[in-house]
Motif scaffolding. Sequence first.
Motif, short mmCIF file in Angstrom:
data_model
loop_
_atom_site.label_atom_id
_atom_site.label_comp_id
_atom_site.label_asym_id
_atom_site.label_seq_id
_atom_site.Cartn_x
_atom_site.Cartn_y
_atom_site.Cartn_z
N GLY A 177 -29.71 -16.73 -0.20
CA GLY A 177 -29.19 -16.28 -1.48
C GLY A 177 -27.68 -16.46 -1.56
N ALA A 178 -27.14 -16.22 -2.74
CA ALA A 178 -25.70 -16.36 -2.97
C ALA A 178 -25.02 -15.01 -2.74
CB ALA A 178 -25.45 -16.87 -4.39
N PHE A 179 -25.06 -14.53 -1.50
CA PHE A 179 -24.46 -13.24 -1.19
C PHE A 179 -22.95 -13.36 -0.96
CE2 PHE A 179 -28.90 -12.92 0.14
CZ PHE A 179 -29.28 -11.76 -0.50
N ASN A 180 -22.49 -14.55 -0.63
CA ASN A 180 -21.06 -14.80 -0.45
C ASN A 180 -20.73 -16.14 -1.10
OD1 ASN A 180 -18.39 -14.60 0.45
ND2 ASN A 180 -18.86 -15.40 2.48
N ALA A 181 -20.99 -16.21 -2.40
CA ALA A 181 -20.89 -17.48 -3.12
C ALA A 181 -19.47 -18.05 -3.11
CB ALA A 181 -21.36 -17.30 -4.57
N LEU A 182 -18.47 -17.20 -3.01
CA LEU A 182 -17.08 -17.67 -3.03
C LEU A 182 -16.51 -17.88 -1.63
CD1 LEU A 182 -15.41 -15.68 -5.96
CD2 LEU A 182 -15.65 -18.15 -5.75
N GLY A 183 -17.30 -17.63 -0.61
CA GLY A 183 -16.81 -17.82 0.75
C GLY A 183 -16.40 -19.26 1.00
N GLY A 184 -15.15 -19.48 1.41
CA GLY A 184 -14.65 -20.82 1.67
C GLY A 184 -13.99 -21.48 0.48
N ALA A 185 -13.96 -20.81 -0.68
CA ALA A 185 -13.33 -21.40 -1.87
C ALA A 185 -11.82 -21.53 -1.64
CB ALA A 185 -13.62 -20.54 -3.09
N SER A 186 -11.28 -22.73 -1.86
CA SER A 186 -9.86 -22.99 -1.62
C SER A 186 -9.19 -23.43 -2.91
CB SER A 186 -9.70 -24.08 -0.55
OG SER A 186 -8.34 -24.42 -0.39
N ARG A 187 -8.04 -22.83 -3.19
CA ARG A 187 -7.22 -23.22 -4.34
C ARG A 187 -5.79 -23.52 -3.87
NH1 ARG A 187 -11.61 -23.46 -5.63
NH2 ARG A 187 -12.73 -22.47 -7.39
N LEU A 188 -5.69 -24.12 -2.68
CA LEU A 188 -4.37 -24.43 -2.13
C LEU A 188 -3.68 -25.55 -2.89
CD1 LEU A 188 -5.08 -24.19 1.72
CD2 LEU A 188 -4.08 -22.47 0.22
N GLU A 189 -4.45 -26.40 -3.54
CA GLU A 189 -3.88 -27.53 -4.27
C GLU A 189 -3.64 -27.21 -5.75
OE1 GLU A 189 -2.96 -30.09 -2.55
OE2 GLU A 189 -3.86 -29.29 -0.72
N SER A 190 -3.85 -25.97 -6.11
CA SER A 190 -3.69 -25.58 -7.52
C SER A 190 -2.22 -25.40 -7.87
CB SER A 190 -4.46 -24.28 -7.79
OG SER A 190 -5.82 -24.42 -7.51
N ASN A 191 -1.97 -25.23 -9.17
CA ASN A 191 -0.64 -24.92 -9.66
C ASN A 191 -0.20 -23.58 -9.08
OD1 ASN A 191 1.68 -24.27 -11.11
ND2 ASN A 191 0.88 -25.01 -13.05
N ALA A 192 0.95 -23.55 -8.42
CA ALA A 192 1.41 -22.34 -7.74
C ALA A 192 1.64 -21.19 -8.70
CB ALA A 192 2.68 -22.63 -6.96
N LEU A 193 1.95 -21.47 -9.97
CA LEU A 193 2.26 -20.43 -10.95
C LEU A 193 1.07 -20.07 -11.83
CD1 LEU A 193 5.80 -21.70 -12.05
CD2 LEU A 193 5.24 -20.01 -10.29
N ALA A 194 -0.09 -20.61 -11.51
CA ALA A 194 -1.26 -20.39 -12.36
C ALA A 194 -2.02 -19.13 -11.96
CB ALA A 194 -2.20 -21.60 -12.28
N SER A 195 -2.63 -18.51 -12.95
CA SER A 195 -3.58 -17.43 -12.70
C SER A 195 -4.96 -18.02 -12.48
CB SER A 195 -3.61 -16.46 -13.89
OG SER A 195 -2.43 -15.71 -13.97
N HIS A 196 -5.81 -17.27 -11.78
CA HIS A 196 -7.17 -17.73 -11.49
C HIS A 196 -8.14 -16.66 -11.94
CE1 HIS A 196 -5.71 -21.04 -8.88
NE2 HIS A 196 -4.71 -20.18 -8.66
N ASP A 197 -9.09 -17.08 -12.75
CA ASP A 197 -10.14 -16.17 -13.23
C ASP A 197 -11.46 -16.55 -12.59
OD1 ASP A 197 -8.61 -14.57 -14.79
OD2 ASP A 197 -9.74 -14.89 -16.64
N TYR A 198 -12.08 -15.60 -11.91
CA TYR A 198 -13.44 -15.77 -11.38
C TYR A 198 -14.34 -14.82 -12.15
CZ TYR A 198 -11.19 -18.16 -7.46
OH TYR A 198 -10.45 -19.03 -6.69
#
Length: 290
Positions: free
Chosen positions: A166-187
């Motif tokens: 199942g998707a008990f840890n669906a976000l495990g390992g999600a990386s946003r290191l290459e994203s805009n440093a000043l951006a907000s992130h909505d999950y």
Amino acid sequence: MTFDVRRFDVYRKVPKDLTQPTYTGAFISICCCVFMLFLFLSELTGFIATEIVNELYVDDPDKDSGGKIDVSLNISLPNLHCDLVGLDIQDEMGRHEVGHIENSMKVPLNDDHGCRFEGEFSINKVPGNFHVSTHSATAQPQSPDMTHIIHKLAFGEKLQVQKVQGAFNALGGASRLESNALASHDYILKIVPTVYEDLGGKQRFSYQYTVANKEYVAYSHTGRIIPAIWFRYDLSPITVKYTERRQPFYRFITTICAIIGGTFTVAGIIDSCIFTASEAWKKIQIGKMS
């Protein structure tokens, strides 16, 4: 007059001198035994093993939780100092907590230039959000870098069952290191209550979730809004239940009896047909010779 109970014997015995062994019958008997052994071992393996049956229903499975859900969060922000990192929680019941520190830990990274936040907290079973931000910092930074890696985000009790994927840890390992440093992130999370019931009837309660995300730089009439990492959640009314089951013993015995009886019956029919055909062929050959 004596009563002879043997008259009720439906399995009458045939004297050996009235039977005739054949090579064909021996071959069929050996094949029959091998086939029955294979089927018996297959059924025994199925009887010993457990199966997982899942079902869906509408209900709150964990009514004894007090309307709370335990959350475990582990996230790294390699470019944001630990003094600036905080966790804020709010929901539709009026909860608004800035800088949650209970059962949480901050570990410096990259020579104290980054931070890993680990925390365990509870949320109410109503729509809301929790977010990692600099809102609780004494002095707000001008340009906080919200690039991050999510190591773990899980809800409820941890389930370690191999047969339940199942998707008990669906976000495990999600990386946003290459994203805009000043951006907000909505999950945006849709949390699905999950129940696991073992053979003994013991139930464990956990939660799976689906996720959608977006990244943006927000502005207001006063300028750019300080970025944050938002986890906005809502609960699904559908509950997923996994139940361990094992084949009943009476069904196992019934299947074994069916295997033995069916195999012997079919093998007897085959042997009888072959023997009858063989005898008929011998008579034909004798007739030609005479």
